[in-house]
Design an enzyme around this catalytic site. Structure first.
Site: not given
Length: 364
Positions: A180-186, A80
């Site tokens: 959470g509705l970010g790019s993955v959640g949405y 990382k």
């Protein structure tokens, strides 16, 4: 913090401190384990409160990537990068190109990709200095943003979880609460709705919530209430450490399966879920779709092949659940056992062969 003590405790191989006065770069590259192959892990940019916090985050995330790659069946290790700085105002071409030179100096032991606070465009700048970067623009023959594949992997993991607990992976009529509705959640919400699931959603961004209500017929709920919502499946897709002493007693879900990293505040919280009879999908296994997708770039990216690999998360999750059941251990410990068994087996194979050599890696 005693750095070498911490490295010895969890078997880290290398920590690189990167500083460039001209660009203002202050970064840490942590390489945890390269038994299975070169370390692959994203580049995070964050306003850390201290240098120690940045180092600890790099170490923690690198080790997590080792387990994620191993559990996913990838021939990769864990690493990382964390950059100390505000991603809204401290980015520059010079900064990312300076980081690219540091990454290149490692000779392929570490490969980076985008992460929290960085973008495909940032990876393109790193790519100007080194080939050891994934998730760059499709114009370079890359896969671009991996969020869609992460969501697909989580969706398939949810189906496997339902299969294990309910005897069927049909999600029609199942109530899923998404935090959470970010790019993955949405994107996960879209896939779940397409499978007939009923959605309850929450996000700190009201526009994202309104959009989900309009497009998916989701029911909106306040962010502080989503974890305790009555549902079949809870999908944490935002911050880490959401499963803790305060929240676990309030859960009303039978399954917890989402994309957020480090969902357990501490290892013992996985035990608490197990004791409550809640099926937990270990985050680093179910959310490995993005890693699997960018790893495919190392072989020359092929979207259909990458998708097929991500779909295998369904089978991996079922194998993990069966191990948990057969051994009578919590699922997060079963996941660790699966990952470590693969690493230790390959480590032993290498140590017993004459003339140990690094496997040949194909270039970009």
């Amino acid at each position: 913090m005693e750095l070498f003590t911490r490295m010895a405790q969890y078997d880290y191989e290398q920590v690189v401190f990167c500083y460039d006065e001209a660009s203002g770069l202050r970064a840490v590259i942590a390489i945890h384990d390269t038994t299975l192959g070169p370390a692959l892990g994203g580049c995070r940019m964050w306003t850390y409160a201290s240098e120690e916090d940045a180092v600890i985050d790099a170490l923690r995330l690198a080790r997590g990537m080792t387990f994620k790659a191993a559990a996913a069946g990838l021939n990769l290790g864990g690493g990382k990068t964390v950059i100390m700085g505000d991603p809204r105002k401290d980015k520059s071409e010079a900064l990312f190109r300076a980081l690219g030179r540091y990454i290149h100096s490692l000779g392929g032991r570490y490969i980076t990709a985008e992460d929290v606070g960085t973008t495909v465009q940032d990876m393109d700048l790193i790519h100007l200095e080194t080939p050891y970067v994934c998730g760059i623009s499709p114009s370079y023959g890359s896969s671009g943003n991996p969020s869609g594949m992460t969501a697909l992997g989580v969706f398939r993991g949810i189906q496997a979880s339902a299969k294990h607990l309910y005897g069927t992976d049909d999600l029609a009529g199942r109530r899923v609460a998404i935090q959470g509705l970010g790019s993955v959640g949405y994107e996960l919400a879209r896939l779940l709705r397409g499978a007939g699931a009923e959605l309850v959603v929450a996000d700190v961004n009201p526009q994202q919530v309104e959009r989900a209500v309009h497009e998916f017929g989701a029911k909106a709920i306040a962010p502080q209430e989503i974890l305790s919502a009555a549902c079949d499946i809870l999908a944490p897709c935002a911050l880490g450490a959401v499963l803790n002493d305060e929240t676990i007693p309030t859960l009303r879900a039978q399954i917890v399966a989402g994309s957020a990293n480090n969902q357990l505040a501490e290892e013992r919280h996985g035990d608490m879920l197990h004791e409550r009879g809640i099926l937990y999908a270990p985050d680093y296994v179910i959310n490995a779709g993005g890693l699997i997708n960018v790893a495919d770039e190392l072989e020359g990216y092929h979207p259909d092949r990458a998708r097929a690999k991500v779909e295998r998360i369904y089978d991996i999750m079922l194998e993990l659940y069966n191990l948990s059941r057969d051994r009578g251990i919590p699922t997060h410990r079963a996941a660790d056992e699966m990952a470590m068994k693969r690493i230790q087996t390959l480590r032993q194979v290498r140590s017993t062969h004459l003339g140990h050599h690094e496997p040949v890696r194909r270039g970009r």
